[in-house]
Design an enzyme around this catalytic site. Structure first.
Site, PDB file in Angstrom:
ATOM      1  CB  SER A 278      -0.435  -8.045 -11.135  1.00  0.00           C
ATOM      2  OG  SER A 278      -1.854  -8.068 -11.069  1.00  0.00           O
ATOM      3  CE  LYS A 279       1.726  -0.595 -11.834  1.00  0.00           C
ATOM      4  NZ  LYS A 279       2.720  -1.063 -12.812  1.00  0.00           N
ATOM      5  NE  ARG A 280      -5.374  -9.887 -10.784  1.00  0.00           N
ATOM      6  CZ  ARG A 280      -4.575 -10.539 -11.578  1.00  0.00           C
ATOM      7  NH1 ARG A 280      -4.466 -10.212 -12.828  1.00  0.00           N
ATOM      8  NH2 ARG A 280      -3.882 -11.561 -11.137  1.00  0.00           N
ATOM      9  CG  HIS A 281      -3.653  -8.058  -6.515  1.00  0.00           C
ATOM     10  ND1 HIS A 281      -2.759  -8.767  -7.293  1.00  0.00           N
ATOM     11  CD2 HIS A 281      -4.724  -8.869  -6.340  1.00  0.00           C
ATOM     12  CE1 HIS A 281      -3.273  -9.953  -7.575  1.00  0.00           C
ATOM     13  NE2 HIS A 281      -4.456 -10.034  -7.018  1.00  0.00           N
ATOM     14  N   GLY A 282      -3.561  -3.312  -6.745  1.00  0.00           N
ATOM     15  CA  GLY A 282      -3.184  -2.023  -6.155  1.00  0.00           C
ATOM     16  C   GLY A 282      -1.762  -1.700  -6.562  1.00  0.00           C
TER      17      GLY A 282
END
Ligand code: GLU
Length: 482
Positions: free
Chosen positions: A251-255
């Protein structure tokens, strides 16, 4: 049998890296088998589809070099390849399935369906709708004739199960207890994804459906539709999901999860292709750098790993650096120059371009992303701006003025302005002044490049040329005198 595969993105968002991986696997599978790679436009959701996302998909595939043989923007024997233009065909199939009893008009109310689901959940069963409110054909005909609108549902046979051999997941079975009598045509006449996808796979003579594992539970529905159409189902391969390095769903939290971010962020397409290929597949023997030709000849769906694959931006960045270092100098400049020009907002002058050429071998070594290049070469373009932090930490030292003045003197006297002569002159200056390389050269670096971090100093001076280098030393001396 000819291999015919399709990539079927929905233009309802930017192309996701997981979808780009699916596109690549379809492409590799087709190219390695004299097959046909088809690009289908899954744009039935008219409200959420738009041209920006359509463009992004085409740009993304073009950038990766995944050219298709049939499909949108290309044509072919099954035109049109846009689902939004095939509604008549989907309605025709839905009507034929209803006429044959494989599907039916559903008059169940929302309340009935909700009560059914609540009861199933309370009893610990999967709330898959089993068609219990289906009305007789006569009643259905009468109500339709009276103008009532009704969706068409597929009549899933029960009790029964659908089993198929997935090339990645091996044998997969779905008991029909788990499968709804799913809607194929909504009451407004629009097809659902299941109908559109299954009909297209049949009509386009798709041999292998290669797609993400999130669609695995849709597959029994697609197989049932194909069978009801009197066609064989394609072979399926469901690709492992992507997760972040922490083991959670990507998800976005990984980049960034859109291909676009990498396309615009200074990555080389060949590095991204290489990285995506390894998300679930390996050429063996711990090999990590694989060319497109090697992928095409070595890739097989049967070798795709069924475990989730880790998408790690840092690894991708590392791989990009490997690819950048492997470019020859001219190619590096060919890729980096547009990035620099976009950054400064104008074409480089001939003199600036020549400096970039000279510095290419040194820039390449220290670049992971092309987007870093403008920052590294800023001092080669226009005037130098002293970075204040560098100035304050280096130029306030007592030896700074001495070093810059001495460097100015020895460089002024140089007969030929080349890297060896520059280095020899500055090293003798260090000796004469009794300065270490660090103490003596850092002030020169800040004076000439504006920063305490720069490409190699002697080469930078050579690339800048005598006149500009000496002028910058003079400017720095003035500032030091103030
Ligand atoms: N359009 C679907 C999606 O973007 C994929 C359809 C398919 O591969 O069957 O998720």
């Amino acid at each position: 049998m000819t291999v015919r595969v399709r990539f079927a993105p929905s233009p309802t968002g930017y192309l996701h890296v997981g979808n780009a991986r699916a596109a690549l696997y379809n492409f590799l599978y087709a190219r390695g088998r004299d097959g046909v790679f088809i690009l289908r436009g899954d744009d039935t959701d008219r409200a959420r589809s738009n041209d920006e996302f359509r463009r992004d998909i085409l740009d993304g595939l073009g950038w990766l070099g995944l050219d298709w043989d049939e499909g949108i923007e290309h044509g072919g024997p099954h035109e049109p390849y846009y689902q939004s233009r095939r509604f008549d065909r989907y309605r025709e199939v839905a009507a034929a399935l209803a006429a044959a009893g494989s599907a039916y008009h559903c008059f169940a109310t929302e309340e009935q369906l909700e009560a059914f689901r609540a009861e199933a959940r309370a009893a610990g069963r999967t709330p898959a709708y089993d068609g219990r409110f289906r009305v007789s054909d006569d009643e259905a005909r009468r109500r339709l004739d009276a103008g009532e609108a009704a969706p068409i549902r597929f009549a899933v046979p029960r009790p029964a199960a659908t089993t198929f051999r997935d090339l990645v997941r091996e044998e997969v079975t779905f008991d029909h207890d788990q499968v709804d009598d799913f809607v194929i045509l909504r009451s407004d006449g629009s097809p659902t994804y299941h109908l559109a996808s299954a009909v297209d796979d049949v009509d386009f003579e798709i041999s292998h459906v290669v797609r993400g594992e999130d669609l695995l539970s849709s597959t029994p529905k697609h197989i049932l539709i194909a069978a009801a159409m009197g066609a064989g189902a394609p072979t399926y391969a469901h690709l492992p999901l992507l997760m972040g390095p922490d083991g959670r769903k990507l998800s976005k939290r990984h980049g960034d999860t859109s291909l676009r971010a990498y396309r615009l962020g200074g990555y080389l397409p060949e590095a991204v292709v290489n990285y995506l290929a390894l998300l679930g597949w390996s050429p063996g023997d711990d090999v990590t750098i694989v060319s497109m030709d090697e992928m095409i000849s070595g890739f097989d769906l049967a070798d795709v790993n069924k475990n989730p694959a880790v998408f790690d931006v840092e690894k991708l960045e590392w791989m990009n650096g490997v690819y950048i270092r492997s470019l020859d100098d001219d190619e590096f400049v060919r890729r980096a120059r547009p990035v620099v020009e976009a950054h400064v907002g104008r074409p480089l002058t001939g003199e600036e371009a020549a400096r970039l050429d000279m510095m290419a071998p040194h820039l390449k070594e220290r670049t992971r992303l092309l987007a870093e290049v403008p920052g590294q070469v800023g001092f080669l373009l226009g005037d130098v701006d002293h970075d204040e932090r560098s100035w304050n930490s280096v130029m306030t030292k007592p030896e700074a003025g001495v070093a810059v003045a001495a460097a100015n003197r020895v460089l002024e006297g140089l007969e030929s302005w080349d890297v060896d002569a520059i280095e020899a002159a500055l090293r003798s200056m260090l000796e004469a002044e009794g300065l270490s390389a660090r103490k003596g050269l850092q002030p020169v670096r800040v004076a000439v490049t504006g920063s305490s971090v720069s490409p190699p100093l002697f080469e930078s001076l050579e690339a800048l040329g005598r006149e500009v280098s000496l002028a910058r030393l003079a400017v720095a001396l003035d500032r030091l005198d103030d």
